[in-house]
Scaffold this motif. Sequence first.
Motif, PDB file in Angstrom:
ATOM      1  N   TYR A   3      -5.069   0.271-110.022  1.00 42.09           N
ATOM      2  CA  TYR A   3      -4.834   1.578-109.414  1.00 42.09           C
ATOM      3  C   TYR A   3      -5.356   1.608-107.988  1.00 42.09           C
ATOM      4  N   ALA A   4      -4.641   2.365-107.159  1.00 41.78           N
ATOM      5  CA  ALA A   4      -5.088   2.612-105.793  1.00 41.78           C
ATOM      6  C   ALA A   4      -5.489   4.077-105.695  1.00 41.78           C
ATOM      7  N   VAL A   5      -6.676   4.311-105.182  1.00 47.97           N
ATOM      8  CA  VAL A   5      -7.190   5.661-104.972  1.00 47.97           C
ATOM      9  C   VAL A   5      -7.119   5.944-103.475  1.00 47.97           C
ATOM     10  N   ILE A   6      -6.366   6.965-103.118  1.00 46.78           N
ATOM     11  CA  ILE A   6      -6.265   7.372-101.716  1.00 46.78           C
ATOM     12  C   ILE A   6      -7.158   8.585-101.540  1.00 46.78           C
ATOM     13  N   TYR A   7      -8.089   8.487-100.608  1.00 45.65           N
ATOM     14  CA  TYR A   7      -9.113   9.517-100.420  1.00 45.65           C
ATOM     15  C   TYR A   7      -9.290   9.802 -98.937  1.00 45.65           C
ATOM     16  N   ASP A   8      -9.930  10.929 -98.635  1.00 47.69           N
ATOM     17  CA  ASP A   8     -10.226  11.271 -97.247  1.00 47.69           C
ATOM     18  C   ASP A   8     -11.516  10.565 -96.847  1.00 47.69           C
ATOM     19  N   GLY A   9     -11.389   9.509 -96.077  1.00 46.38           N
ATOM     20  CA  GLY A   9     -12.540   8.718 -95.666  1.00 46.38           C
ATOM     21  C   GLY A   9     -13.440   9.395 -94.661  1.00 46.38           C
ATOM     22  N   ASN A  10     -13.044  10.551 -94.151  1.00 45.84           N
ATOM     23  CA  ASN A  10     -13.882  11.291 -93.216  1.00 45.84           C
ATOM     24  C   ASN A  10     -14.631  12.441 -93.878  1.00 45.84           C
ATOM     25  N   CYS A  11     -14.332  12.694 -95.142  1.00 45.44           N
ATOM     26  CA  CYS A  11     -14.954  13.789 -95.888  1.00 45.44           C
ATOM     27  C   CYS A  11     -16.204  13.271 -96.603  1.00 45.44           C
ATOM     28  N   ASN A  12     -17.322  13.935 -96.401  1.00 42.00           N
ATOM     29  CA  ASN A  12     -18.562  13.511 -97.050  1.00 42.00           C
ATOM     30  C   ASN A  12     -18.453  13.552 -98.577  1.00 42.00           C
ATOM     31  N   LEU A  13     -17.863  14.598 -99.117  1.00 44.93           N
ATOM     32  CA  LEU A  13     -17.716  14.702-100.567  1.00 44.93           C
ATOM     33  C   LEU A  13     -16.816  13.593-101.101  1.00 44.93           C
ATOM     34  N   ALA A  15     -16.087  10.663 -99.754  1.00 44.34           N
ATOM     35  CA  ALA A  15     -16.744   9.364 -99.608  1.00 44.34           C
ATOM     36  C   ALA A  15     -17.822   9.190-100.677  1.00 44.34           C
ATOM     37  N   SER A  16     -18.542  10.246-100.988  1.00 42.26           N
ATOM     38  CA  SER A  16     -19.567  10.179-102.034  1.00 42.26           C
ATOM     39  C   SER A  16     -18.930   9.937-103.398  1.00 42.26           C
ATOM     40  N   PHE A  17     -17.797  10.590-103.660  1.00 39.79           N
ATOM     41  CA  PHE A  17     -17.082  10.384-104.924  1.00 39.79           C
ATOM     42  C   PHE A  17     -16.635   8.928-105.039  1.00 39.79           C
ATOM     43  N   VAL A  18     -16.062   8.381-103.981  1.00 34.97           N
ATOM     44  CA  VAL A  18     -15.599   6.989-104.005  1.00 34.97           C
ATOM     45  C   VAL A  18     -16.789   6.048-104.178  1.00 34.97           C
ATOM     46  N   SER A  19     -17.882   6.315-103.497  1.00 35.48           N
ATOM     47  CA  SER A  19     -19.074   5.478-103.629  1.00 35.48           C
ATOM     48  C   SER A  19     -19.583   5.476-105.070  1.00 35.48           C
ATOM     49  N   LEU A  20     -19.591   6.638-105.708  1.00 38.72           N
ATOM     50  CA  LEU A  20     -20.010   6.734-107.106  1.00 38.72           C
ATOM     51  C   LEU A  20     -19.033   5.987-108.018  1.00 38.72           C
ATOM     52  N   GLN A 106      -9.601  24.931-103.609  1.00 32.92           N
ATOM     53  CA  GLN A 106     -10.520  25.575-102.669  1.00 32.92           C
ATOM     54  C   GLN A 106     -11.394  24.546-101.955  1.00 32.92           C
ATOM     55  N   ILE A 107     -11.891  23.585-102.699  1.00 35.62           N
ATOM     56  CA  ILE A 107     -12.725  22.542-102.090  1.00 35.62           C
ATOM     57  C   ILE A 107     -11.885  21.679-101.157  1.00 35.62           C
ATOM     58  N   ARG A 108     -10.693  21.291-101.599  1.00 34.03           N
ATOM     59  CA  ARG A 108      -9.797  20.476-100.768  1.00 34.03           C
ATOM     60  C   ARG A 108      -9.537  21.145 -99.420  1.00 34.03           C
ATOM     61  N   ASP A 109      -9.243  22.424 -99.460  1.00 29.99           N
ATOM     62  CA  ASP A 109      -8.871  23.136 -98.243  1.00 29.99           C
ATOM     63  C   ASP A 109     -10.053  23.469 -97.337  1.00 29.99           C
ATOM     64  N   ASN A 110     -11.271  23.364 -97.853  1.00 27.61           N
ATOM     65  CA  ASN A 110     -12.463  23.714 -97.077  1.00 27.61           C
ATOM     66  C   ASN A 110     -13.520  22.615 -97.098  1.00 27.61           C
ATOM     67  N   ARG A 111     -13.102  21.387 -97.385  1.00 28.51           N
ATOM     68  CA  ARG A 111     -14.054  20.294 -97.599  1.00 28.51           C
ATOM     69  C   ARG A 111     -14.944  20.009 -96.399  1.00 28.51           C
ATOM     70  N   TYR A 112     -14.424  20.065 -95.199  1.00 30.13           N
ATOM     71  CA  TYR A 112     -15.254  19.771 -94.028  1.00 30.13           C
ATOM     72  C   TYR A 112     -16.270  20.880 -93.788  1.00 30.13           C
ATOM     73  N   GLN A 113     -15.872  22.129 -93.996  1.00 23.42           N
ATOM     74  CA  GLN A 113     -16.793  23.240 -93.813  1.00 23.42           C
ATOM     75  C   GLN A 113     -17.888  23.229 -94.886  1.00 23.42           C
ATOM     76  N   LEU A 114     -17.518  22.863 -96.115  1.00 20.33           N
ATOM     77  CA  LEU A 114     -18.468  22.882 -97.227  1.00 20.33           C
ATOM     78  C   LEU A 114     -19.379  21.658 -97.258  1.00 20.33           C
ATOM     79  N   PHE A 115     -18.828  20.485 -96.958  1.00 19.34           N
ATOM     80  CA  PHE A 115     -19.575  19.236 -97.144  1.00 19.34           C
ATOM     81  C   PHE A 115     -19.749  18.417 -95.872  1.00 19.34           C
ATOM     82  N   GLY A 116     -19.089  18.807 -94.804  1.00 23.14           N
ATOM     83  CA  GLY A 116     -19.226  18.103 -93.539  1.00 23.14           C
ATOM     84  C   GLY A 116     -18.208  16.988 -93.366  1.00 23.14           C
ATOM     85  N   LYS A 117     -18.079  16.582 -92.120  1.00 22.99           N
ATOM     86  CA  LYS A 117     -17.134  15.534 -91.751  1.00 22.99           C
ATOM     87  C   LYS A 117     -17.910  14.354 -91.191  1.00 22.99           C
ATOM     88  N   ARG A 118     -17.562  13.187 -91.639  1.00 24.16           N
ATOM     89  CA  ARG A 118     -18.233  11.959 -91.203  1.00 24.16           C
ATOM     90  C   ARG A 118     -17.809  11.594 -89.775  1.00 24.16           C
TER      91      ARG A 118
END
Length: 134
Positions: A3-13, A15-20, A106-118
Motif C-alpha cells: 500500500y501507498a499512503v499519501i499524506y501532507d508532509g507539511n502538516c505536523n499532525l 507527519a506525526s501519524f506517518v511517523s507512528l 474539520q481537522i483536514r480543513d484546519n490542520r495547519y491552524q490546529l497543529f501547525g505547518k512544518r
Amino acid sequence: MFYAVIYDGNCNLCASFVSLLEKFDRGHQFCYIPMQDTQTLEIFNVTPEDCEMGMILIDRQIPTQRWQGSEAAEEITRLLPMGKALISAYRAIAPLKSLGDSTYIQIRDNRYQLFGKRDRTYQTAYPFGCAARK
C-alpha cells in the motif's frame, strides 16, 4: 509493501501519524508519499485537488482500489495487527463512525491552524520505491 499512503508532509499532525505508523509497520505493508511530491503522485494519477480531500491509501497491487480521508485512516488501522476487531467495532457504532467522519473533515480543513505547518516536508524512512523488508 502493498500500500501507498499519501499524506501532507507539511502538516505536523500528518507527519506525526506517518511517523507512528512507520514504527508499527516498519515498511512491511506501507510506503509513503508526501502530497508535495507531485512527480511520484503522477504515477498513481493523483492530483493536488485529490490531495486536498485528505489522506489517500492506494492498494499497489490494484491501483484503482483507493480509500480517502477517514476511510483511508480506518483501512490503515484495519490492516494493522488487531486492527480488524477495532475497526469492525468502530464501524458498527453508527454515531461514532459519523462523528469520526465529520471530525476528520474539520481537522483536514484546519490542520495547519490546529497543529501547525512544518518548515520542511517530512521525509519518511519508507518512501515509495525503497527496498522494503518483506
